[in-house]
Motif scaffolding. Structure first.
Motif, PDB file in Angstrom:
ATOM      1  N   ALA A 136       0.837  -1.208   0.000  1.00 20.61           N
ATOM      2  CA  ALA A 136       0.000   0.000   0.000  1.00 20.61           C
ATOM      3  C   ALA A 136       0.869   1.255   0.000  1.00 20.61           C
ATOM      4  CB  ALA A 136      -0.930  -0.007   1.207  1.00 20.61           C
ATOM      5  N   GLN A 137       1.934   1.245   0.779  1.00 19.00           N
ATOM      6  CA  GLN A 137       2.818   2.402   0.826  1.00 19.00           C
ATOM      7  C   GLN A 137       3.557   2.588  -0.497  1.00 19.00           C
ATOM      8  OE1 GLN A 137       2.789   4.581   3.039  1.00 19.00           O
ATOM      9  NE2 GLN A 137       2.452   3.764   5.091  1.00 19.00           N
ATOM     10  N   LEU A 138       3.941   1.497  -1.162  1.00 23.14           N
ATOM     11  CA  LEU A 138       4.593   1.602  -2.463  1.00 23.14           C
ATOM     12  C   LEU A 138       3.632   2.187  -3.496  1.00 23.14           C
ATOM     13  CD1 LEU A 138       6.880   1.104  -4.468  1.00 23.14           C
ATOM     14  CD2 LEU A 138       6.108  -1.282  -4.667  1.00 23.14           C
ATOM     15  N   ALA A 139       2.385   1.700  -3.512  1.00 23.44           N
ATOM     16  CA  ALA A 139       1.394   2.228  -4.451  1.00 23.44           C
ATOM     17  C   ALA A 139       1.130   3.710  -4.191  1.00 23.44           C
ATOM     18  CB  ALA A 139       0.093   1.423  -4.344  1.00 23.44           C
ATOM     19  N   LEU A 140       1.071   4.095  -2.918  1.00 19.62           N
ATOM     20  CA  LEU A 140       0.872   5.499  -2.569  1.00 19.62           C
ATOM     21  C   LEU A 140       2.051   6.342  -3.048  1.00 19.62           C
ATOM     22  CD1 LEU A 140      -0.628   7.766  -1.076  1.00 19.62           C
ATOM     23  CD2 LEU A 140       0.482   7.008   1.037  1.00 19.62           C
ATOM     24  N   THR A 141       3.254   5.838  -2.877  1.00 21.35           N
ATOM     25  CA  THR A 141       4.446   6.570  -3.318  1.00 21.35           C
ATOM     26  C   THR A 141       4.429   6.801  -4.820  1.00 21.35           C
ATOM     27  OG1 THR A 141       5.771   5.679  -1.494  1.00 21.35           O
ATOM     28  CG2 THR A 141       6.965   6.507  -3.409  1.00 21.35           C
ATOM     29  N   VAL A 142       4.101   5.766  -5.579  1.00 22.74           N
ATOM     30  CA  VAL A 142       4.052   5.892  -7.038  1.00 22.74           C
ATOM     31  C   VAL A 142       2.996   6.913  -7.451  1.00 22.74           C
ATOM     32  CG1 VAL A 142       3.542   4.673  -9.193  1.00 22.74           C
ATOM     33  CG2 VAL A 142       4.943   3.574  -7.442  1.00 22.74           C
ATOM     34  N   ALA A 143       1.854   6.907  -6.758  1.00 19.12           N
ATOM     35  CA  ALA A 143       0.773   7.833  -7.109  1.00 19.12           C
ATOM     36  C   ALA A 143       1.158   9.281  -6.827  1.00 19.12           C
ATOM     37  CB  ALA A 143      -0.499   7.465  -6.348  1.00 19.12           C
ATOM     38  N   VAL A 144       1.776   9.537  -5.686  1.00 14.63           N
ATOM     39  CA  VAL A 144       2.045  10.931  -5.317  1.00 14.63           C
ATOM     40  C   VAL A 144       3.297  11.485  -5.991  1.00 14.63           C
ATOM     41  CG1 VAL A 144       0.870  10.673  -3.110  1.00 14.63           C
ATOM     42  CG2 VAL A 144       3.350  10.334  -3.232  1.00 14.63           C
ATOM     43  N   ALA A 145       4.234  10.608  -6.381  1.00 11.21           N
ATOM     44  CA  ALA A 145       5.448  11.093  -7.042  1.00 11.21           C
ATOM     45  C   ALA A 145       5.145  11.670  -8.423  1.00 11.21           C
ATOM     46  CB  ALA A 145       6.488   9.983  -7.143  1.00 11.21           C
ATOM     47  N   LYS A 146       3.954  11.427  -8.951  1.00 12.28           N
ATOM     48  CA  LYS A 146       3.514  12.107 -10.170  1.00 12.28           C
ATOM     49  C   LYS A 146       3.287  13.595  -9.928  1.00 12.28           C
ATOM     50  CE  LYS A 146       0.221  10.322 -12.623  1.00 12.28           C
ATOM     51  NZ  LYS A 146      -1.075   9.750 -13.044  1.00 12.28           N
ATOM     52  N   ARG A 147       3.161  13.966  -8.648  1.00 14.64           N
ATOM     53  CA  ARG A 147       2.786  15.315  -8.227  1.00 14.64           C
ATOM     54  C   ARG A 147       1.458  15.711  -8.878  1.00 14.64           C
ATOM     55  NH1 ARG A 147       6.573  17.255  -4.984  1.00 14.64           N
ATOM     56  NH2 ARG A 147       5.263  19.108  -4.723  1.00 14.64           N
ATOM     57  N   PRO A 148       0.418  14.913  -8.639  1.00 14.31           N
ATOM     58  CA  PRO A 148      -0.883  15.199  -9.258  1.00 14.31           C
ATOM     59  C   PRO A 148      -1.628  16.300  -8.525  1.00 14.31           C
ATOM     60  CG  PRO A 148      -1.071  13.285  -7.854  1.00 14.31           C
ATOM     61  CD  PRO A 148       0.381  13.697  -7.809  1.00 14.31           C
ATOM     62  N   ASP A 149      -2.648  16.816  -9.182  1.00 10.37           N
ATOM     63  CA  ASP A 149      -3.550  17.781  -8.551  1.00 10.37           C
ATOM     64  C   ASP A 149      -4.699  17.086  -7.835  1.00 10.37           C
ATOM     65  OD1 ASP A 149      -2.134  20.043  -9.517  1.00 10.37           O
ATOM     66  OD2 ASP A 149      -3.106  19.827 -11.465  1.00 10.37           O
ATOM     67  N   LEU A 150      -4.948  15.834  -8.208  1.00 12.38           N
ATOM     68  CA  LEU A 150      -6.026  15.059  -7.597  1.00 12.38           C
ATOM     69  C   LEU A 150      -5.551  13.634  -7.361  1.00 12.38           C
ATOM     70  CD1 LEU A 150      -8.999  14.558  -6.716  1.00 12.38           C
ATOM     71  CD2 LEU A 150      -9.510  14.076  -9.128  1.00 12.38           C
ATOM     72  N   LEU A 151      -5.723  13.164  -6.133  1.00 11.86           N
ATOM     73  CA  LEU A 151      -5.427  11.777  -5.776  1.00 11.86           C
ATOM     74  C   LEU A 151      -6.750  11.038  -5.569  1.00 11.86           C
ATOM     75  CD1 LEU A 151      -2.561  12.487  -3.259  1.00 11.86           C
ATOM     76  CD2 LEU A 151      -2.324  11.012  -5.260  1.00 11.86           C
ATOM     77  N   ILE A 152      -6.871   9.861  -6.176  1.00 15.49           N
ATOM     78  CA  ILE A 152      -8.093   9.064  -6.073  1.00 15.49           C
ATOM     79  C   ILE A 152      -7.732   7.699  -5.501  1.00 15.49           C
ATOM     80  CG2 ILE A 152      -9.960   7.964  -7.357  1.00 15.49           C
ATOM     81  CD1 ILE A 152      -9.883  10.234  -9.332  1.00 15.49           C
ATOM     82  N   PHE A 153      -8.431   7.324  -4.434  1.00 12.37           N
ATOM     83  CA  PHE A 153      -8.152   6.059  -3.755  1.00 12.37           C
ATOM     84  C   PHE A 153      -9.435   5.241  -3.657  1.00 12.37           C
ATOM     85  CE2 PHE A 153      -5.187   9.207  -2.130  1.00 12.37           C
ATOM     86  CZ  PHE A 153      -3.969   8.570  -2.285  1.00 12.37           C
TER      87      PHE A 153
END
Length: 288
Positions: A136-153
């Motif tokens: 879960a932490q790895l998936a979160l890291t990959v998602a946020v390292a994009k530096r997105p404007d919106l995170l969807i979980f």
């Protein structure tokens, strides 16, 4: 301000089955949105529509002012972690970061490396050998390292033990604050929603039952208790969401725009988030 997500008459069907019906939403930016509802309510469908993974059958949806999945630039603005926090079992932690850098032009390699070091992941470790919390932490890291404007979980912490769940949510809130991003969190755990979300959407029977700022929703709902006769006729401006009748008395959850406490031959009390959500879900189930 451009809504982070806006939907008008949004619908999705799979053959004869309705997954989402006449969905109208306008969510302001800068919110952490809790999306709750029973299984089969349409939560995953709404999130997949927001990510551009599927197309609507009817109506429209825009995310950050654009149709989802329009182009690479729009996709780069959205980070998505699907159910069960999927990662590639045969790839190492480092492989996931290299893949993220290759696929995302705005990739923040320093953030990703710093994050992996902070949570103690071995870059050489294959994802398939990580614990559920580590995946879960790895998936979160990959998602946020994009530096997105919106995170969807989509139910990202459903399979985690309480300690791993707490760590995941704490890190999620840190990332949201650092990025200045909005987030949508679908969860069955109302305690998670109550802990981190300031905006609420209740989906049930494929429809939006209620949506709005959590503080405003709680201010506009009350529980009235008294005899059944006393509660059968309420003043104008009161909408009964759900009623419970027993031999010892009755109680109703009502929605009102009145700021003052409702006066009458009943007792009244404020309600919490769980009571509000259950009232709307119960009403939707009774109306099916």
């Amino acid at each position: 301000m451009t809504p982070v997500l806006e939907a008008e008459g949004l619908g999705k069907r799979y053959g004869r089955r309705r997954a989402l019906t006449d969905c109208d939403l306008s969510i302001p930016p800068g919110r952490v949105i809790g999306l709750v509802g029973p299984n089969g309510a349409g939560k995953s469908t709404l999130l997949q529509l927001a990510c551009g993974l599927i197309k609507p059958t009817s109506g429209t949806i825009t995310v950050l002012g654009q149709r989802p999945g329009t182009d690479a630039a729009q996709l780069a603005k959205v980070g998505f972690v699907a159910q069960d926090t999927p990662v590639y079992a045969a790839l190492s932690v480092a492989d996931h970061l290299r893949m993220g850098a290759h696929l995302n032009p705005g990739w923040d390699g320093q953030l990703a490396q710093r994050r992996i070091a902070q949570i103690g992941l071995d870059p050489k470790q294959r994802a398939g050998r990580l614990s559920g919390g580590q995946r879960a932490q790895l998936a979160l890291t990959v998602a946020v390292a994009k530096r997105p404007d919106l995170l969807i979980f989509d139910e990202p912490a459903a399979a985690l033990d309480p300690l791993a769940r707490r760590g995941f949510l704490e890190n999620l809130m840190e990332f949201i604050a650092d990025l200045g991003a909005s987030a949508i969190l679908s969860s069955h755990a109302l305690s998670d929603v109550q802990r981190v979300c300031d905006y609420l959407i209740v989906l049930a029977d494929s429809r939006v039952q209620v949506a709005g700022e959590v503080t405003q929703l709680l201010e506009r709902h009350r529980r009235l208790s008294g005899s059944r006769n006393e509660l059968e006729v309420l003043p104008p401006g009161f909408e009964v969401v759900h009623a419970d009748h027993t031999v010892n008395g009755s109680s109703v959850v009502v929605r009102t725009n009145r700021a003052a406490a409702p006066s009458g031959p009943w007792q009244w009390a404020e309600i919490d988030l769980e009571a509000l959500v259950l009232a709307y879900m119960t009403r939707a189930e009774a109306q099916r």
